[in-house]
Design a protein around this motif. Structure first.
Motif, PDB file in Angstrom:
ATOM      1  N   THR A   1       0.919  -1.241   0.065  1.00  0.00           N
ATOM      2  CA  THR A   1      -0.042   0.117  -0.140  1.00  0.00           C
ATOM      3  C   THR A   1       0.926   1.338  -0.074  1.00  0.00           C
ATOM      4  O   THR A   1       2.043   1.263   0.507  1.00  0.00           O
ATOM      5  CB  THR A   1      -1.068   0.130   1.413  1.00  0.00           C
ATOM      6  OG1 THR A   1      -0.290   0.290   2.461  1.00  0.00           O
ATOM      7  CG2 THR A   1      -1.849  -1.226   1.507  1.00  0.00           C
TER       8      THR A   1
ATOM      9  N   SER B   1       0.120   6.875  -3.936  1.00  0.00           N
ATOM     10  CA  SER B   1      -0.053   7.436  -5.078  1.00  0.00           C
ATOM     11  C   SER B   1       0.055   6.218  -6.259  1.00  0.00           C
ATOM     12  O   SER B   1       0.771   5.280  -5.732  1.00  0.00           O
ATOM     13  CB  SER B   1       1.110   8.306  -5.453  1.00  0.00           C
ATOM     14  OG  SER B   1       2.321   8.013  -5.871  1.00  0.00           O
ATOM     15  N   ASP B   2      -0.521   6.060  -7.369  1.00  0.00           N
ATOM     16  CA  ASP B   2      -0.455   5.117  -8.145  1.00  0.00           C
ATOM     17  C   ASP B   2       1.148   5.255  -8.901  1.00  0.00           C
ATOM     18  O   ASP B   2       1.455   4.055  -9.277  1.00  0.00           O
ATOM     19  CB  ASP B   2      -1.609   5.531  -9.437  1.00  0.00           C
ATOM     20  CG  ASP B   2      -2.908   5.464  -9.153  1.00  0.00           C
ATOM     21  OD1 ASP B   2      -3.137   4.743  -7.824  1.00  0.00           O
ATOM     22  OD2 ASP B   2      -3.641   5.957  -9.633  1.00  0.00           O
TER      23      ASP B   2
ATOM     24  N   TRP C   1      -2.369  -1.328  -3.251  1.00  0.00           N
ATOM     25  CA  TRP C   1      -3.589  -0.461  -3.041  1.00  0.00           C
ATOM     26  C   TRP C   1      -3.152   0.954  -2.789  1.00  0.00           C
ATOM     27  O   TRP C   1      -2.300   1.223  -1.861  1.00  0.00           O
ATOM     28  CB  TRP C   1      -4.381  -1.134  -1.771  1.00  0.00           C
ATOM     29  CG  TRP C   1      -5.659  -0.235  -1.490  1.00  0.00           C
ATOM     30  CD1 TRP C   1      -5.644   0.568  -0.678  1.00  0.00           C
ATOM     31  CD2 TRP C   1      -6.879  -0.588  -2.128  1.00  0.00           C
ATOM     32  NE1 TRP C   1      -7.225   0.986  -0.540  1.00  0.00           N
ATOM     33  CE2 TRP C   1      -7.754   0.251  -1.542  1.00  0.00           C
ATOM     34  CE3 TRP C   1      -7.358  -1.329  -3.359  1.00  0.00           C
ATOM     35  CZ2 TRP C   1      -9.164   0.551  -2.198  1.00  0.00           C
ATOM     36  CZ3 TRP C   1      -8.696  -1.095  -3.576  1.00  0.00           C
ATOM     37  CH2 TRP C   1      -9.460  -0.432  -3.107  1.00  0.00           C
ATOM     38  N   ASN C   2      -4.084   1.725  -3.253  1.00  0.00           N
ATOM     39  CA  ASN C   2      -3.651   3.293  -3.098  1.00  0.00           C
ATOM     40  C   ASN C   2      -4.457   3.764  -1.649  1.00  0.00           C
ATOM     41  O   ASN C   2      -5.958   3.481  -1.712  1.00  0.00           O
ATOM     42  CB  ASN C   2      -4.119   4.346  -4.136  1.00  0.00           C
ATOM     43  CG  ASN C   2      -3.943   5.510  -4.055  1.00  0.00           C
ATOM     44  OD1 ASN C   2      -3.804   6.286  -3.161  1.00  0.00           O
ATOM     45  ND2 ASN C   2      -3.436   6.257  -5.290  1.00  0.00           N
ATOM     46  N   ARG C   3      -3.807   4.101  -0.712  1.00  0.00           N
ATOM     47  CA  ARG C   3      -4.560   4.628   0.605  1.00  0.00           C
ATOM     48  C   ARG C   3      -5.633   5.460   0.269  1.00  0.00           C
ATOM     49  O   ARG C   3      -6.483   5.586   1.293  1.00  0.00           O
ATOM     50  CB  ARG C   3      -3.435   4.727   1.620  1.00  0.00           C
ATOM     51  CG  ARG C   3      -2.642   6.109   1.191  1.00  0.00           C
ATOM     52  CD  ARG C   3      -1.766   6.296   2.406  1.00  0.00           C
ATOM     53  NE  ARG C   3      -0.758   7.446   1.938  1.00  0.00           N
ATOM     54  CZ  ARG C   3      -1.094   8.710   2.389  1.00  0.00           C
ATOM     55  NH1 ARG C   3      -2.207   9.102   2.842  1.00  0.00           N
ATOM     56  NH2 ARG C   3      -0.428   9.656   1.978  1.00  0.00           N
ATOM     57  N   HIS C   4      -5.554   6.541  -0.688  1.00  0.00           N
ATOM     58  CA  HIS C   4      -6.585   7.268  -0.823  1.00  0.00           C
ATOM     59  C   HIS C   4      -7.749   6.698  -1.207  1.00  0.00           C
ATOM     60  O   HIS C   4      -8.916   7.517  -1.442  1.00  0.00           O
ATOM     61  CB  HIS C   4      -5.933   8.248  -1.686  1.00  0.00           C
ATOM     62  CG  HIS C   4      -4.792   9.210  -1.202  1.00  0.00           C
ATOM     63  ND1 HIS C   4      -4.749  10.097  -0.209  1.00  0.00           N
ATOM     64  CD2 HIS C   4      -3.517   9.294  -1.711  1.00  0.00           C
ATOM     65  CE1 HIS C   4      -3.648  10.507   0.122  1.00  0.00           C
ATOM     66  NE2 HIS C   4      -2.943  10.108  -0.880  1.00  0.00           N
ATOM     67  N   ASN C   5      -7.797   5.504  -1.753  1.00  0.00           N
ATOM     68  CA  ASN C   5      -9.169   4.902  -2.097  1.00  0.00           C
ATOM     69  C   ASN C   5      -9.914   4.226  -1.025  1.00  0.00           C
ATOM     70  O   ASN C   5     -10.975   3.306  -1.199  1.00  0.00           O
ATOM     71  CB  ASN C   5      -8.841   3.893  -3.177  1.00  0.00           C
ATOM     72  CG  ASN C   5      -8.193   4.506  -4.510  1.00  0.00           C
ATOM     73  OD1 ASN C   5      -8.516   5.667  -4.747  1.00  0.00           O
ATOM     74  ND2 ASN C   5      -7.302   3.550  -5.062  1.00  0.00           N
ATOM     75  N   GLY C   6      -9.393   4.471   0.362  1.00  0.00           N
ATOM     76  CA  GLY C   6     -10.209   3.896   1.540  1.00  0.00           C
ATOM     77  C   GLY C   6      -9.524   2.441   1.897  1.00  0.00           C
ATOM     78  O   GLY C   6      -8.249   2.602   1.697  1.00  0.00           O
TER      79      GLY C   6
END
Length: 321
Positions: free
Chosen positions: A167, A170-171, A186-191
């Motif tokens: 995680t 950013s992408d 997993w991008n942490r900004h996606n929950g």
């Protein structure tokens, strides 16, 4: 000698009293490069004091050339190019360090590259294979995976036969994680990452420098007998545990720090790196990931950049390259 002096969170490169000659089991190193770590950032803010007896100077890893050795040291000699794991004192022109924490620069690597190795690979090895006892094919979840520690952990785990889920924030950072061998990201900004990790196969071990709300989410995606190793508190000091999940899945949550470990433990970790990681560095299977460098005189700017969390890999200070 010169060293960084800390004054109201300002880093000043200034004259410093010379160190004594190395003790019987120590090595004196003329520092070429110093690695930066979040522990240095915390110490500069007064949140992570050095262990009793350790240098007050920042810096937990260096590369350089051996200047002198103690009377009990026979495997190193002046002029050798080395890198070292420290308890402190790395932001300086010279440092004394127990010889057990010093390794030769891996074949084919530069002193600059070697400065990016000791702290992150020692932290990764100790927590995965000593603290958590990760076995072959067990699955590892790594948070803040684009950091210096994260990029080292991904490569180490993959080389040792452990799939990695990473995680990051950013992408672009996640793309780097995939190039290093992570098979889930997993991008942490996606929950929450929990469902994605479960779909990937779940985690047998989590290396967590975040803490806070991440602890509960880690528990959701842990497999039976899963272990969480907490190594930092970037997400805060308060966390909620599911005691039901702990019992049903026989989960374990462990806190771990490398800096305060005795020399004997650090020496054991460094020996393991020399056996398992150094040959892979020499062959190119594992590579140090370096983001940016600054001259030691610009340590304030480098620290500000480190605090921004924009880096991918290690941030280094050039002392006498």
């Amino acid at each position: 000698m010169k060293a960084i002096a800390l004054n109201n969170q300002t880093l000043n490169w200034t004259d410093h009293p010379d160190l004594p000659e190395p003790a019987a089991d120590e090595v004196a190193i003329d520092v070429a490069w110093a690695g930066m770590n979040r522990a240095d950032l915390m110490q500069s803010k007064g949140a992570y004091p050095p262990p009793p007896g350790a240098s007050e100077i920042l810096g937990l890893e260096v590369s350089g050339r051996v200047a002198a050795v103690g009377e009990n040291v026979s495997h190193l000699e002046p002029g050798d190019e080395v890198c070292a794991l420290l308890t402190g004192g790395g932001y300086a022109s010279r440092v004394n360090v127990p010889s057990a924490q010093v390794l030769p620069v891996p074949a084919g690597l530069t002193l600059k590259q070697a400065a990016a190795l000791p702290e992150v690979f020692a932290t990764a090895w100790m927590n995965l294979y000593m603290v958590a006892g990760v076995k072959p094919e067990e699955r590892v979840l790594v948070h803040a995976a684009a950091s210096g520690l994260g990029t080292a952990t991904i490569q180490l785990a993959v080389a040792m036969g452990n799939p990695v889920f990473a995680t990051a924030g950013s992408d672009d950072k996640l793309a780097v994680c995939r190039t290093l061998g992570a098979t889930g990201t997993w991008n942490r900004h996606n929950g929450s990452f929990a469902e994605a990790v479960k779909d990937w196969g779940g985690a047998d071990m989590v290396l967590d420098p975040v803490g806070g709300d991440y602890i509960a989410e880690n528990q959701k995606c842990l497999n039976v007998e899963g272990r969480i190793v907490l190594i930092g508190l970037m997400g805060g000091t308060d966390a909620k545990l599911s005691t039901v999940a702990m019992l049903r899945k026989r989960q374990r949550v462990m806190g771990s720090t490398l800096r305060a470990q005795p020399v004997s433990v650090k020496g054991e970790v460094m020996d393991a790196l020399y056996e398992h990681v150094w040959p892979r560095l020499a062959s190119g299977e594992i590579k140090p990931v370096i983001d940016r460098t600054w001259p030691i005189e610009e340590a304030n700017e480098a620290m500000t950049y480190l605090a921004s969390n924009e880096s991918t890999g290690k941030v280094l200070l050039a002392v006498n390259p």
